[in-house]
Design a protein around this motif. Sequence first.
Motif, PDB file in Angstrom:
ATOM      1  N   GLN A  38       0.684  -1.271   0.472  1.00 47.31           N
ATOM      2  CA  GLN A  38       0.305  -0.107   0.045  1.00 47.31           C
ATOM      3  C   GLN A  38       0.901   1.313   0.361  1.00 47.31           C
ATOM      4  N   ASP A  39       0.716   2.351  -1.003  1.00 47.27           N
ATOM      5  CA  ASP A  39       0.852   3.385  -0.578  1.00 47.27           C
ATOM      6  C   ASP A  39       0.297   4.407  -1.081  1.00 47.27           C
ATOM      7  N   VAL A  40      -0.057   5.286  -0.141  1.00 48.48           N
ATOM      8  CA  VAL A  40      -0.907   6.028  -0.462  1.00 48.48           C
ATOM      9  C   VAL A  40      -0.166   7.184  -0.608  1.00 48.48           C
ATOM     10  N   VAL A  41      -1.133   7.876  -1.757  1.00 45.25           N
ATOM     11  CA  VAL A  41      -1.072   8.680  -2.642  1.00 45.25           C
ATOM     12  C   VAL A  41      -1.516  10.409  -1.759  1.00 45.25           C
ATOM     13  N   CYS A  42      -1.198  11.788  -1.508  1.00 44.47           N
ATOM     14  CA  CYS A  42      -1.385  12.888  -0.866  1.00 44.47           C
ATOM     15  C   CYS A  42      -2.570  13.762  -2.467  1.00 44.47           C
ATOM     16  N   PRO A  43      -3.957  13.967  -2.144  1.00 46.42           N
ATOM     17  CA  PRO A  43      -4.372  13.922  -3.937  1.00 46.42           C
ATOM     18  C   PRO A  43      -4.170  15.663  -4.252  1.00 46.42           C
ATOM     19  N   TYR A  44      -3.694  16.009  -2.787  1.00 48.28           N
ATOM     20  CA  TYR A  44      -3.056  17.861  -3.083  1.00 48.28           C
ATOM     21  C   TYR A  44      -1.726  17.658  -3.288  1.00 48.28           C
ATOM     22  N   GLY A  46       0.299  14.858  -4.329  1.00 53.92           N
ATOM     23  CA  GLY A  46       1.510  13.790  -5.292  1.00 53.92           C
ATOM     24  C   GLY A  46       2.098  13.065  -4.146  1.00 53.92           C
ATOM     25  N   GLN A  47       2.456  13.445  -3.337  1.00 53.57           N
ATOM     26  CA  GLN A  47       3.736  12.954  -1.992  1.00 53.57           C
ATOM     27  C   GLN A  47       2.951  11.637  -1.439  1.00 53.57           C
ATOM     28  N   HIS A  48       3.864  10.638  -1.460  1.00 58.12           N
ATOM     29  CA  HIS A  48       3.835   9.556  -1.533  1.00 58.12           C
ATOM     30  C   HIS A  48       3.637   8.743   0.290  1.00 58.12           C
ATOM     31  N   HIS A  49       3.108   7.204   0.472  1.00 57.32           N
ATOM     32  CA  HIS A  49       3.904   7.319   2.023  1.00 57.32           C
ATOM     33  C   HIS A  49       2.923   8.414   2.699  1.00 57.32           C
ATOM     34  N   CYS A  50       2.081   8.505   2.548  1.00 56.92           N
ATOM     35  CA  CYS A  50       1.068   8.853   3.380  1.00 56.92           C
ATOM     36  C   CYS A  50       0.653   8.446   4.665  1.00 56.92           C
ATOM     37  N   LYS A  51       0.428   8.638   5.950  1.00 56.97           N
ATOM     38  CA  LYS A  51       0.647   7.739   6.984  1.00 56.97           C
ATOM     39  C   LYS A  51      -0.908   7.771   7.314  1.00 56.97           C
ATOM     40  N   SER A  52      -1.448   6.560   8.242  1.00 53.42           N
ATOM     41  CA  SER A  52      -2.725   6.339   8.740  1.00 53.42           C
ATOM     42  C   SER A  52      -3.380   7.524   9.718  1.00 53.42           C
ATOM     43  N   ARG A  53      -4.679   7.611   9.813  1.00 51.63           N
ATOM     44  CA  ARG A  53      -4.476   8.021  11.052  1.00 51.63           C
ATOM     45  C   ARG A  53      -5.886   7.513  11.767  1.00 51.63           C
ATOM     46  N   LYS A  54      -5.659   7.402  12.893  1.00 52.33           N
ATOM     47  CA  LYS A  54      -7.017   6.821  13.867  1.00 52.33           C
ATOM     48  C   LYS A  54      -7.928   7.317  13.377  1.00 52.33           C
ATOM     49  N   ASP A  55      -8.551   7.742  13.100  1.00 48.94           N
ATOM     50  CA  ASP A  55      -9.720   8.588  12.610  1.00 48.94           C
ATOM     51  C   ASP A  55     -10.176   7.781  10.988  1.00 48.94           C
ATOM     52  N   GLY A  56      -9.588   6.849  10.591  1.00 50.59           N
ATOM     53  CA  GLY A  56      -9.823   6.215   9.219  1.00 50.59           C
ATOM     54  C   GLY A  56      -9.511   7.828   8.236  1.00 50.59           C
ATOM     55  N   LYS A  57      -8.700   8.910   8.363  1.00 49.70           N
ATOM     56  CA  LYS A  57      -8.271   9.529   7.447  1.00 49.70           C
ATOM     57  C   LYS A  57      -6.791   9.376   7.803  1.00 49.70           C
ATOM     58  N   ARG A  59      -2.318  11.416   6.258  1.00 45.42           N
ATOM     59  CA  ARG A  59      -2.038  12.606   6.829  1.00 45.42           C
ATOM     60  C   ARG A  59      -0.657  12.931   5.979  1.00 45.42           C
ATOM     61  N   CYS A  60      -0.605  13.372   5.104  1.00 47.63           N
ATOM     62  CA  CYS A  60       0.464  13.930   4.406  1.00 47.63           C
ATOM     63  C   CYS A  60       1.816  14.532   5.045  1.00 47.63           C
ATOM     64  N   PRO A  61       2.680  13.975   4.680  1.00 48.37           N
ATOM     65  CA  PRO A  61       3.984  14.635   5.216  1.00 48.37           C
ATOM     66  C   PRO A  61       4.474  15.433   4.697  1.00 48.37           C
ATOM     67  N   LYS A  62       4.187  15.809   4.154  1.00 47.12           N
ATOM     68  CA  LYS A  62       4.962  17.281   2.846  1.00 47.12           C
ATOM     69  C   LYS A  62       4.137  18.320   3.611  1.00 47.12           C
ATOM     70  N   CYS A  63       3.167  18.096   2.723  1.00 50.31           N
ATOM     71  CA  CYS A  63       1.634  19.342   2.513  1.00 50.31           C
ATOM     72  C   CYS A  63       0.836  19.456   4.406  1.00 50.31           C
ATOM     73  N   LYS A  64       1.222  18.339   4.880  1.00 54.46           N
ATOM     74  CA  LYS A  64       0.948  18.000   6.364  1.00 54.46           C
ATOM     75  C   LYS A  64      -0.678  17.863   6.354  1.00 54.46           C
ATOM     76  N   ARG A  65      -1.616  17.961   5.326  1.00 54.04           N
ATOM     77  CA  ARG A  65      -3.121  18.051   5.219  1.00 54.04           C
ATOM     78  C   ARG A  65      -3.645  16.451   5.240  1.00 54.04           C
ATOM     79  N   ASN A  66      -5.227  16.644   6.267  1.00 52.67           N
ATOM     80  CA  ASN A  66      -5.521  15.439   6.250  1.00 52.67           C
ATOM     81  C   ASN A  66      -6.571  14.995   4.855  1.00 52.67           C
ATOM     82  N   PHE A  67      -6.846  14.561   4.785  1.00 51.63           N
ATOM     83  CA  PHE A  67      -7.472  13.787   3.274  1.00 51.63           C
ATOM     84  C   PHE A  67      -8.006  12.474   4.013  1.00 51.63           C
ATOM     85  N   SER A  68      -9.225  12.058   3.412  1.00 47.07           N
ATOM     86  CA  SER A  68     -10.244  11.269   3.319  1.00 47.07           C
ATOM     87  C   SER A  68     -10.326  10.433   2.161  1.00 47.07           C
TER      88      SER A  68
END
Length: 328
Positions: A38-44, A46-57, A59-68
């Motif tokens: 699994q490689d979650v890509v930030c839709p904002y 394009g950063q790869h390897h975004c981390k899962s959060r407890k709430d199911g969303k 988080r992008c390590p680069k632009c620091k945005r949370n997304f579902s």
Amino acid sequence: MIDFSKFDSLVSLTMYFNCEEKCRQTVVETRWGVGKEQDVVCPYCGQHHCKSRKDGKFRCPKCKRNFSCRVGTIFEDSKVSLLKWFIAMYLISSHKKGISSSQLGRDISVTQTTAWYMLHKIRTLFRQNDSEAFHGEIECDEVYIGGKEKWKHESMRTPHTQGRSTVTKTPIFGMLERSEIINEKGERGFMSYVRAMVVENTRKDTLQPIISQFVEDGSMVFTDELNAYNGLDKLGYDHKICNHGSLQYVVDGKIYTNNIEGFWSHFRRMITGCYHNISDEHLQSYIDEAVYRWNTRKADESARFSDMFLKSIGLIVTWNELKLCRVA
Ligand SMILES: [Zn+2]
């Protein structure tokens, strides 16, 4: 990757997608893979390897945005559950003549307004792919929407009401490729594929560039006697005319436009049976829907659902495109 072929009925679909988490998981895994892959890509950004959060969303390590998992799909900005979206996509793709917003609203218990919005979002998945060209034997024809006369049989029409340039009617141009297909049993069968679009008018300088764009050189092109088609030979086509004015409908066995006329009547039934009056603004999206139904009419329910599901999560349709046709 999920095996879509098992969704051969609404029952099997809802037995599999039995909770919202299962739906969410399927969207995540289809977009970004499963387990270690699994490689979650930030839709904002394009950063790869975004981390899962407890709430199911995520988080992008680069632009620091949370997304579902909905961001960048047709489900973004909607509070309707994914399960209802999946059922809606299934119903729309399996009803031969489409489904009205009031019927869809009752079927999935949302308001008619919500259902209308969902239908418009889902209809964007039917958009025709402009990168494909037709070849071989092609029927071309034009039709007018808005007036009733065009729909009547020739013998029933009121004389002198067939104005081709009336402002009350919108012209639609269609092309149909005759194809042969072979099924799983090895049997050959006839199939045809359509491309159709709203056009400004049916003049030569409007229609011929469209034919040039979507029909390969050297193809055999069948049309009626409309002047706009004169000169197709010079563009490199083997042009054959079936003269409807003199009541010719089939010439030499294959010079006819009956297949594309069959498509127009299918389109007409879809409008009169389900959607009634269509505004010009939305006409192209209804044409796209009719074309999609026609071109996938030999596919089974599960194949259609799979195609729509993949498009819905943006694997083919981009979010930017969707934004353009969002309903205000
Ligand atoms: Zn980002």
